[in-house]
Scaffold this motif. Structure first.
Motif, short mmCIF file in Angstrom:
data_model
loop_
_atom_site.label_atom_id
_atom_site.label_comp_id
_atom_site.label_asym_id
_atom_site.label_seq_id
_atom_site.Cartn_x
_atom_site.Cartn_y
_atom_site.Cartn_z
N VAL A 128 -7.64 -64.02 -31.65
CA VAL A 128 -7.68 -64.42 -30.24
C VAL A 128 -8.29 -65.81 -30.10
O VAL A 128 -7.88 -66.60 -29.23
N ALA A 129 -9.22 -66.17 -30.96
CA ALA A 129 -9.82 -67.50 -30.91
C ALA A 129 -8.80 -68.60 -31.21
O ALA A 129 -8.87 -69.70 -30.67
N LEU A 130 -7.83 -68.28 -32.06
CA LEU A 130 -6.83 -69.26 -32.48
C LEU A 130 -5.54 -69.18 -31.68
O LEU A 130 -4.59 -69.94 -31.95
N ALA A 131 -5.48 -68.30 -30.70
CA ALA A 131 -4.22 -68.02 -30.02
C ALA A 131 -3.61 -69.24 -29.35
O ALA A 131 -2.41 -69.50 -29.49
N VAL A 132 -4.40 -70.01 -28.62
CA VAL A 132 -3.85 -71.17 -27.92
C VAL A 132 -3.46 -72.25 -28.91
O VAL A 132 -2.41 -72.90 -28.77
N GLN A 133 -4.27 -72.45 -29.94
CA GLN A 133 -3.93 -73.44 -30.95
C GLN A 133 -2.63 -73.07 -31.65
O GLN A 133 -1.78 -73.93 -31.91
N THR B 144 -12.78 -75.14 -27.33
CA THR B 144 -12.40 -74.18 -28.36
C THR B 144 -11.96 -74.90 -29.63
O THR B 144 -12.28 -74.46 -30.75
N TYR B 145 -11.23 -75.98 -29.47
CA TYR B 145 -10.80 -76.76 -30.65
C TYR B 145 -12.02 -77.25 -31.43
O TYR B 145 -12.05 -77.19 -32.66
N ARG B 146 -13.02 -77.73 -30.71
CA ARG B 146 -14.25 -78.18 -31.38
C ARG B 146 -14.93 -77.00 -32.09
O ARG B 146 -15.44 -77.15 -33.20
N MET B 147 -14.94 -75.85 -31.43
CA MET B 147 -15.55 -74.66 -32.04
C MET B 147 -14.83 -74.29 -33.33
O MET B 147 -15.47 -73.93 -34.33
N ILE B 148 -13.50 -74.37 -33.33
CA ILE B 148 -12.73 -74.06 -34.54
C ILE B 148 -13.14 -74.99 -35.67
O ILE B 148 -13.34 -74.55 -36.81
N GLN B 149 -13.29 -76.27 -35.37
CA GLN B 149 -13.67 -77.25 -36.39
C GLN B 149 -15.08 -77.00 -36.93
O GLN B 149 -15.37 -77.34 -38.08
N GLU B 150 -15.93 -76.39 -36.12
CA GLU B 150 -17.34 -76.21 -36.50
C GLU B 150 -17.65 -74.82 -37.04
O GLU B 150 -18.78 -74.58 -37.47
N THR B 151 -16.68 -73.90 -37.01
CA THR B 151 -16.90 -72.53 -37.46
C THR B 151 -16.14 -72.29 -38.75
O THR B 151 -14.90 -72.27 -38.74
N PRO B 152 -16.83 -72.13 -39.90
CA PRO B 152 -16.13 -72.05 -41.18
C PRO B 152 -15.02 -71.01 -41.23
O PRO B 152 -13.93 -71.28 -41.76
N LEU C 134 -13.19 -69.77 -38.78
CA LEU C 134 -12.05 -70.18 -37.97
C LEU C 134 -11.34 -71.40 -38.56
O LEU C 134 -10.11 -71.48 -38.54
N LEU C 135 -12.11 -72.33 -39.10
CA LEU C 135 -11.50 -73.51 -39.70
C LEU C 135 -10.66 -73.11 -40.91
O LEU C 135 -9.55 -73.63 -41.09
N ALA C 136 -11.16 -72.18 -41.72
CA ALA C 136 -10.38 -71.73 -42.88
C ALA C 136 -9.08 -71.07 -42.44
O ALA C 136 -8.01 -71.33 -43.01
N ALA C 137 -9.15 -70.24 -41.40
CA ALA C 137 -7.94 -69.58 -40.90
C ALA C 137 -6.97 -70.61 -40.31
O ALA C 137 -5.75 -70.51 -40.48
#
Length: 220
Positions: free
Chosen positions: A72-77, A128-136, A138-141
């Protein structure tokens, strides 16, 4: 004319279109609830139960739509990336590969803001995009997803150009293109601050540097 009534004691079954719209509304509500909670409490500090409660659905309903918090965190991306990939498929077959990729990404920027805002405010997507970049996690996924898309793009270019599967040129081109897109994505979140028109201009300017950057003698 009289309205057609359903039989006594029965309600008319909703059309498949209505069912799909209801499902989409529920999915969008879950995405909005999740991203708002992530923004307030952080990714790790938010639970699936809290997301479901904020969207006014059960945990069971949440798992009908998403495998977990990561999805769900990556859904919009993911929606943004799929939007671009569809634009690649729509490019005329006679366009050279880099021209097609450049035109597809610029065309997708013309409509992607509206698509994002139909789900969440643009400002929330940026956070959210910034959060993805800062959360290992989420960034890996996210990077795994990008690798899959790069494979698909390379295959599509090879198909368009009628090239054998072992021709390295599509993969090399896609690697260069993806590098530019990752760089402009970081600029968009950190510098441009969500200005889609500026992102479009920056993306075009950076893509136009691929050929010269590879071919020119920088010291001349």
């Amino acid at each position: 004319m009289h309205a057609i009534e359903s039989a006594p004691g029965r309600t008319a079954a909703p059309s498949s279109g209505l069912r799909e719209r209801k499902k989409q509304r529920t999915r969008d509500a879950l995405v909005r609830a999740a991203l708002e909670l992530f923004s307030l409490k952080g990714y790790e500090g938010t639970t699936v139960d809290e997301i479901a409660g904020a969207a006014d659905v059960s945990q069971r309903t949440f798992f009908r739509y998403f495998a977990g918090k990561e999805e769900v965190a990556l859904a919009v991306q993911h929606m943004v990336e799929s939007h671009f990939f569809a634009a690649v498929y729509d490019r005329p077959a006679e366009e050279p590969p880099l021209t097609a990729l450049r035109a597809a990404v610029l065309a997708s920027w013309d409509t992607i803001e509206e698509a994002i805002q139909a789900v969440v405010p643009l400002e929330l997507h940026i956070r959210t995009y910034r959060m993805i970049q800062e959360t290992p996690q989420l960034l890996a996924a996210h990077l795994r997803r990008l690798a899959e898309l790069e494979d698909q793009l390379a295959q599509e270019i090879a198909r368009r150009e009628d090239l054998p599967a072992d021709d390295p040129r599509p993969r090399i081109l896609v690697a260069a293109f993806s590098g530019v897109m990752r760089e402009t994505g970081k600029l968009w979140a950190d510098v441009v601050d969500g200005d889609m028109a500026e992102l479009r201009r920056t993306t075009a300017r950076y893509l136009d540097q691929i050929g010269p950057a590879l071919a020119e003698n920088w010291r001349s």
